[in-house]
Design a protein around this motif. Structure first.
Motif, short mmCIF file in Angstrom:
data_model
loop_
_atom_site.label_atom_id
_atom_site.label_comp_id
_atom_site.label_asym_id
_atom_site.label_seq_id
_atom_site.Cartn_x
_atom_site.Cartn_y
_atom_site.Cartn_z
N PHE A 132 0.91 -1.30 0.15
CA PHE A 132 0.04 0.01 0.13
C PHE A 132 0.77 1.26 0.04
O PHE A 132 -0.07 2.30 -0.21
N PHE A 133 2.05 1.28 0.23
CA PHE A 133 3.10 2.33 0.30
C PHE A 133 3.35 2.70 -1.09
O PHE A 133 4.41 2.46 -1.70
N GLU A 829 -2.05 2.23 8.41
CA GLU A 829 -3.38 2.06 7.90
C GLU A 829 -4.32 2.85 8.28
O GLU A 829 -4.97 3.59 7.25
N ILE A 830 -4.81 3.48 9.56
CA ILE A 830 -5.70 4.38 10.12
C ILE A 830 -5.42 5.96 9.34
O ILE A 830 -6.32 6.33 8.59
N LEU A 835 -6.89 9.98 5.08
CA LEU A 835 -6.21 10.87 4.12
C LEU A 835 -6.91 10.40 2.65
O LEU A 835 -7.46 11.31 1.91
N THR A 836 -7.13 9.25 2.40
CA THR A 836 -7.61 8.98 1.25
C THR A 836 -8.94 9.17 1.14
O THR A 836 -9.63 9.96 0.28
N ALA A 837 -9.80 9.01 2.23
CA ALA A 837 -11.48 9.24 2.09
C ALA A 837 -11.51 10.78 2.18
O ALA A 837 -12.42 11.34 1.55
N PHE A 838 -10.58 11.63 2.85
CA PHE A 838 -10.71 13.01 2.77
C PHE A 838 -10.36 13.53 1.37
O PHE A 838 -11.33 14.45 1.04
#
Length: 935
Positions: A132-133, A829-830, A835-838
């Motif tokens: 994911f990075f 993860e959190i 950040l992705t959702a925002f």
């Protein structure tokens, strides 16, 4: 010949197998111009070597974990795997890796750690890398390649799996046309060359080795994946082995196969049983070098496995065309075996064998197609329970509408009386009885039945209480309707054009969700609605400026008095009508003050300026499905030749953002905002998106971690300052100006965060968002004196439109995953999810927070305005979601359920969660008003 006497699994065809999975490898990266230019060795093997080339078609969702499942089990994963992809659990289904381990095969794995999570304790040696990075292009692949030289010299393994992530990360960060793609493909070509030469050098005469090259999914034109566009679903699949005949003659277009076919083919190649739930077909050319008897044995095994799977899933399996074809082919196979055992080796036997083979392949194709359609097993009981609760909540919201929009803004769910009523307990008992019957008779696994009895009874009590609450609310409405009207003037209240537009627009949008094309192109619906809204606002402004001039002050006063009486009457009826009013007459009183002043012409021009802004934004990002491939201004800006233009646009956008935001901030916040926006530009320059005027292109590109964290400090500082003011206004003093400043500073901090997370070409979206908000506040909402409900719905509509202006769509592929790793050194993860959702929902979020700022700052507005706004916002989100859940349940067997409807449902679910958070924030800010109501 009726029953096969071959009780043993056929022996393996290959000694060692190496699977090289290159994440996000599109078919044109190998078979197109990029392949010829950057992958010369692979291209040579494909065109002239001992290989077979195919294009493997992946089913949506095209994200890594479901694709690995499909490759190793041969089954089609469910859409929930998109969410599970973030933290993959162990794979319990029958799969190739488990079969290989059970057969004593020694498996080594290097690469994406999703494999390690899916197949724990299956590998004799492994080294996982975080998938994911996405900022890491090089180390993530170097950590795989560094093991190669050592492993290829060893003889203590049978299956080697390598999963390279660098290409996928480049796609996420810079897209498929990035200059970084070429060097990465060349690196992969060198890796394949090294493996192929090593396998050839260690080959024995008895059994050859096999190299498999594939991708888990492709990438879209923006570099992302998850959807169903051709670039995302088409990946290359290469089988390279000395066992195959050398290719001669002209190169033909690679044949299309299904990604699920790899599991069956590798199972046969390794001498393993085909996975129980596999729906894949054997790729015949891979075993084409074997004798006719062996080939027929292989396809019979595949057909037997598919027919058994069909028997387990379909009661009337004997009538299935695929099963009938298989039985005919099996009978022909039996006759062929009889002839073969009689020693008949003539040309007739060979031709008959080819005919039987063709029959088998036809049967396999039909069986596979039939199983692929039936593979979705829905847990209808759990779905129905969830749908009932959602519809009950929606009904309660609708029934509470009059009271919630009254001057007291009361919203209470009458749950306490039903809890002590006989009806409540009778409903609980009835629902518990239904639950027992369903769970004891259910053949398949049910999620709701697997819950503890305490949880299940709690859910039944909730359903019963909500139903009793609905009945109680309906009874109260009927009781109130019998009371005589205190003032007959209320009946003369007329709906304005704005109200008609809002209602018809909301209903029209909800109805459009039943069509797949409208979901794919939903942005068109919102663009149409806000354009129409602008035209309606223009009409309102013209009416107030010109048509109401004839009203003299005395007449205007009379009208105002009449409208005040309407307002008083409406309060008795618990209907909210604002001081300015909705009717044409009510606005006459404000026309005199409206006409005067130099802002008149700016006010008249503002809807047209907003329309121009929206048209420019539409050209920035092409979204949806039908026209997503067309070039847009965003693509032009992000191309490497236009870096200077992008840099200039980004710099101007950041200056505009500062100018539009700073006007209501404190001095400290202004300084922090200025430094933060400078940090945003520095971050984009550090990672190579933009350049400083004095900077050369030869500058080394970094991850920009220091610069991004520099901005985060100012974001937190501004938000903390705003929060401090909010707490002060809530706890110490009830000063509305302190509260208003605090809210604006929180909003400013979120704008700075959005500026950091947005791609540079998307910064104009943020500028236009702030500009439209400023214009509508000063020149439209205040002069026209709309009520809180109307302003809330306008904010909601513009928030939805800006979601699509950002370049988002209802497909997973448009989610900008790279935003989740800004300023992070490793995958956490959190913060990454937040950040992705925002970044994805920045448009709706910023418009919602601006709504709260606006309603709180209006001193002359009713104190219940924030409560009205909160209720309307919740209702506007609840109506489409609740109706869409019912529609999706009804359309669960639709052709586009996985590619169109399911991704939209996922977006709606996340949006509901964000809306719930916003409504909680609204409620917290409205705490003073709730205290007054209680007093």
């Amino acid at each position: 010949g009726m029953v096969s006497n071959w009780t043993k699994i056929p022996p393996p065809l290959f000694k060692k197998v190496v699977i090289v999975l290159i994440d996000a490898l599109r078919d044109d990266f190998v078979f197109g111009s990029k392949g010829k230019q950057f992958m010369p060795y692979t291209t040579q093997v494909v065109e002239r070597g001992t290989s077979y080339s195919f294009i493997a078609e992946a089913k949506p969702p095209t994200v890594t974990m479901p694709r690995i499942k499909a490759l190793m089990t041969g089954s089609i994963p469910g859409f929930i795997d998109v969410i599970v992809n973030l933290n993959s659990p162990a794979l319990l289904d029958d799969n190739l890796i488990w079969q290989a381990k059970t057969a004593g095969k020694r498996i080594i794995f290097y690469g994406d750690d999703t494999w390690v999570k899916l197949f724990p304790k299956h590998f004799v040696e492994y080294d996982g890398t975080t998938s994911f990075f996405v900022s890491d292009f090089t180390e993530v692949d170097d950590n795989v390649t560094r093991h190669l030289d050592r492993v290829l010299k060893r003889e203590d393994w049978d299956l080697l799996i390598l999963h390279y992530l660098g290409l996928d990360h480049i796609g996420h960060m810079t897209g498929p046309n990035s200059p970084l793609v070429g060097p990465k493909l060349r690196e992969m070509d060198n890796v394949l060359k090294k493996i192929h030469i090593s396998l050839l050098s260690k080959e024995e005469a008895s059994l050859p080795n096999l190299l498999v090259v594939c991708g888990d999914h492709g990438m879209s034109e923006t570099g992302s994946h998850g959807g169903s566009s051709e670039g995302e679903v088409h990946t290359p699949l290469l089988f390279i082995s000395s066992a195959f005949e050398k290719r001669i003659g002209p190169l033909t277009q690679p044949k299309l196969v299904q990604q699920t076919d790899l599991a069956s083919t590798l199972a046969v190649g390794l001498g393993l049983p085909i996975s129980r739930n596999s729906v894949g077909n054997l790729i015949l050319p891979v075993v084409g070098g074997k004798t006719m008897r062996e080939q027929l044995r292989f396809v019979h095994l595949n057909g037997f496995q598919l027919s058994r799977l069909l028997q387990e899933n379909t009661p009337a399996y004997e009538k299935d065309p695929g099963y009938e074809h298989f039985k005919i082919a099996e009978k022909s196979h039996g006759n062929w075996i009889k002839l073969y055992l009689e020693g008949n080796n003539s040309e007739i036997l060979l031709n008959l064998g080819k005919k039987v083979l063709k029959q088998y392949l036809e049967a396999l194709k039909i069986l596979s197609s039939s199983l692929s359609k039936q593979v979705a097993q829905y847990d209808m009981y759990s779905m129905m329970v969830g749908t009932v609760i959602i519809m009950e909540v929606l009904l309660l919201l609708l029934l509470s509408f009059p009271k919630a929009l009254s001057s007291r803004a009361e919203f209470e769910v009458p749950l306490s009386p039903p809890l002590f009523s006989l009806l409540f307990y009778l409903m609980c008992l009835m629902l518990c009885a239904v639950h027992v019957i369903v769970c004891t008779s259910a053949e398949s696994l049910c999620y709701f039945c697997s819950m503890s009895w305490l949880t299940a009874v709690g859910v039944m009590m909730l359903i019963s209480a909500l139903m009793c609450g609905i009945l109680s609310a309906i009874a109260k409405i009927f009781e109130n309707s019998r009371l005589p009207l205190k003032n007959p003037v209320v009946s003369s209240y007329r709906w304005s054009e704005i109200n008609v537009l809002i209602l018809s627009g909301t209903i029209g949008h909800v109805l459009s969700l039943g069509a797949s094309s409208f979901i794919e192109e939903e942005h068109q619906t919102w663009y149409f609605l806000i354009n129409t809204l602008c035209l309606a606002l223009c009409q309102e402004l013209c009416r107030n400026n010109f048509l109401l001039k004839e009203y003299d002050p005395q007449h205007g006063t009379t009208v105002k008095q009449n409208f005040d009486s309407i307002g008083e009457a409406s309060e008795c009826k618990n209907i909210d009508i604002p001081a300015g009013g909705n009717s044409k007459l009510g606005k006459a009183s404000s026309s005199a003050e409206f006409i005067q002043g130099s802002d008149k012409w700016i006010s008249l021009a503002s809807p047209w300026i907003i329309l121009i802004c929206c048209r420019l934004l539409r050209s920035l990002n092409q979204t949806g499905v039908q026209w997503a491939h067309r070039p847009d201004f965003g693509h032009w800006l992000t191309s490497s030749e236009h870096k200077s233009e992008l840099s200039f646009l980004a710099a101007v956008s950041l200056l505009m953002i500062f100018f539009l935001v700073q006007r209501r901030c404190s001095l400290v916040s202004k300084i922090a905002m200025a430094l933060g926006l400078l940090g945003v530009y520095s971050y984009r320059a550090a990672i190579g998106n933009v350049v400083f005027p004095w900077q050369h292109d030869t500058k080394d590109i970094s991850k920009g971690i220091t610069e991004a964290r520099f901005v985060y400090v100012f974001v937190l500082g501004i938000v903390f300052t705003g929060t401090k003011d909010l707490l002060k206004s809530q706890v110490i003093s009830a000063d509305s100006s302190v509260k208003s400043t605090g809210l604006w500073e929180v909003y400013s901090g979120l704008v700075l965060l959005a500026a950091l997370l947005f791609r540079p070409h998307n910064l104009p979206v943020l500028v236009f968002c702030l500009l439209i908000q400023t214009m509508m506040t000063k020149y439209i909402w205040r002069p026209l004196k709309f009520d809180a409900a109307q302003i809330t719905i306008m904010h909601y509509w513009f928030g939805q439109a800006f979601f699509y202006f950002q370049g988002n769509s209802n497909g997973i592929a448009t989610v900008d995953v790279s935003a989740g790793f800004v300023g992070l050194e490793s995958y956490v993860e959190i913060p990454a999810i937040f950040l992705t959702a925002f970044a994805t929902y920045a448009g709706p979020l910023l418009w919602a927070i601006h709504l709260l700022c606006y309603l709180s700052s209006e001193v002359n507005r009713d104190s219940a305005a924030v409560g009205h706004g909160c209720f309307c916002y919740a209702l506007m989100r609840s109506i489409p979601v609740a109706i869409y859940i019912v529609l999706v349940t009804g359309l669960r067997y639709h052709l586009f359920i996985w590619s169109v409807f399911s991704p939209k449902l996922l977006y709606e679910g996340v949006h509901v969660f964000i809306t719930a958070t916003i409504c909680l924030f609204f409620t917290a800010m409205d705490q003073n008003h709730s205290h007054k109501v209680q007093d």
